[in-house]
Enzyme design. Structure first.
Site, PDB file in Angstrom:
ATOM      1  N   SER A 132       0.859  -1.183   0.000  1.00  0.00           N
ATOM      2  CA  SER A 132       0.000   0.000   0.000  1.00  0.00           C
ATOM      3  C   SER A 132       0.894   1.231   0.000  1.00  0.00           C
ATOM      4  O   SER A 132       2.050   1.177   0.438  1.00  0.00           O
ATOM      5  CB  SER A 132      -0.888   0.012   1.255  1.00  0.00           C
ATOM      6  OG  SER A 132      -1.498   1.275   1.438  1.00  0.00           O
ATOM      7  N   TYR A 145      -1.910  -0.999  10.495  1.00  0.00           N
ATOM      8  CA  TYR A 145      -2.048  -1.395   9.092  1.00  0.00           C
ATOM      9  C   TYR A 145      -0.887  -0.837   8.276  1.00  0.00           C
ATOM     10  O   TYR A 145      -0.253  -1.553   7.493  1.00  0.00           O
ATOM     11  CB  TYR A 145      -3.381  -0.880   8.545  1.00  0.00           C
ATOM     12  CG  TYR A 145      -3.579  -1.102   7.068  1.00  0.00           C
ATOM     13  CD1 TYR A 145      -3.923  -2.359   6.575  1.00  0.00           C
ATOM     14  CD2 TYR A 145      -3.425  -0.054   6.152  1.00  0.00           C
ATOM     15  CE1 TYR A 145      -4.114  -2.561   5.207  1.00  0.00           C
ATOM     16  CE2 TYR A 145      -3.612  -0.252   4.801  1.00  0.00           C
ATOM     17  CZ  TYR A 145      -3.956  -1.513   4.330  1.00  0.00           C
ATOM     18  OH  TYR A 145      -4.135  -1.710   2.984  1.00  0.00           O
ATOM     19  N   LYS A 149       2.191  -2.855   6.256  1.00  0.00           N
ATOM     20  CA  LYS A 149       2.446  -2.660   4.830  1.00  0.00           C
ATOM     21  C   LYS A 149       3.903  -2.267   4.583  1.00  0.00           C
ATOM     22  O   LYS A 149       4.510  -2.670   3.585  1.00  0.00           O
ATOM     23  CB  LYS A 149       1.484  -1.613   4.258  1.00  0.00           C
ATOM     24  CG  LYS A 149       0.042  -2.080   4.208  1.00  0.00           C
ATOM     25  CD  LYS A 149      -0.121  -3.325   3.342  1.00  0.00           C
ATOM     26  CE  LYS A 149      -1.557  -3.773   3.216  1.00  0.00           C
ATOM     27  NZ  LYS A 149      -1.735  -4.916   2.290  1.00  0.00           N
TER      28      LYS A 149
END
Length: 239
Positions: A132, A145, A149
């Site tokens: 991401s 998160y 990533k």
């Protein structure tokens, strides 16, 4: 292709099938994956569906054992499934939510890659990890998160170096804001969406089928001298 029941994973599975791959579609729930696989078959492609929770190492091992038993070789792996169960201040995040995010996004990618790479030895192959833009710019409300990533990008670089002698290339794709159910907490909030669109030079949200071609490129001989790369597909967000 993990997380292939919808969104970016579905777009990747359908595009790979369109270019001749027999696609193994996986996600936690078999129904969604089977619907994607059925669509691929109806369009003249080749696909099958399996229920696999990538947060469960035993489930990953069981899938590869099934493929071995069926005589399926593994030429391409796309780690796409992701978890992001919490959106908000990190200091309010529960440990359960933290562990779920790490188990799927890091341990799941790691263990799936290990299983695939063992089977690619002597034949070569391509592994693509879906990270991401958060890997390079942590987003408010998405600390863990974003952290996972970033870990995926570092894992990609490490595996690229270790697996290169085996003829296995490992790269990552960094999608920007994409119109999926997974990103609906962002795209469905008008204030957040407006703020984010101001930071995207192309001024719009991506569609899943705009992410998939980057994955296809990294899976084919067109990218034969590319390994350890992190390719942003983000409308210029990271520019």
């Amino acid at each position: 292709v993990s997380g292939a029941s919808r969104g970016i994973g579905e777009a990747i599975a359908r595009l790979l099938a369109g270019f001749g791959a027999h696609v193994i579609c996986t996600s936690r729930k078999i129904e969604g994956c089977e619907a994607v696989a059925a669509t691929i078959r109806a369009e003249g492609g080749s696909a099958e569906a399996h229920a696999v929770h990538v947060g469960d190492p035993a489930a990953i091992e069981a899938l590869f054992a099934k493929l071995d038993a069926a005589g399926r070789t593994v030429d391409v792996l796309v780690n796409n499934a992701a978890a992001n169960p919490y959106f908000g201040p990190a200091i309010d995040m529960t440990l359960d939510a933290y562990e779920k995010t790490v188990e799927v996004n890091l341990r799941g990618y790691f263990w799936t890659t290990v299983q695939a790479a063992k089977r690619m030895q002597g034949r070569g192959g391509a592994i693509v990890n879906i990270a991401s833009v958060n890997a390079q710019r942590a987003a408010p409300g998405q600390l863990v998160y974003s952290m996972t990533k970033a870990g995926i990008v570092n894992m990609t670089e490490g595996f690229a170096k270790e697996l290169a002698p085996m003829g296995v290339r490992v790269n990552a794709v960094l999608p920007g804001l994409t119109d999926t159910k997974f990103a609906s907490a962002l795209t469905g909030n008008p204030k957040i969406l407006e703020m984010m669109l101001r930071m995207i030079p192309l001024g719009r949200v991506a569609q899943p089928d705009e992410i998939a071609p980057a994955v296809l490129f990294l899976c084919t001989p067109a990218s034969s001298y590319l390994t350890g790369a992190a390719l942003p597909v983000d409308g210029g967000y990271l520019a």
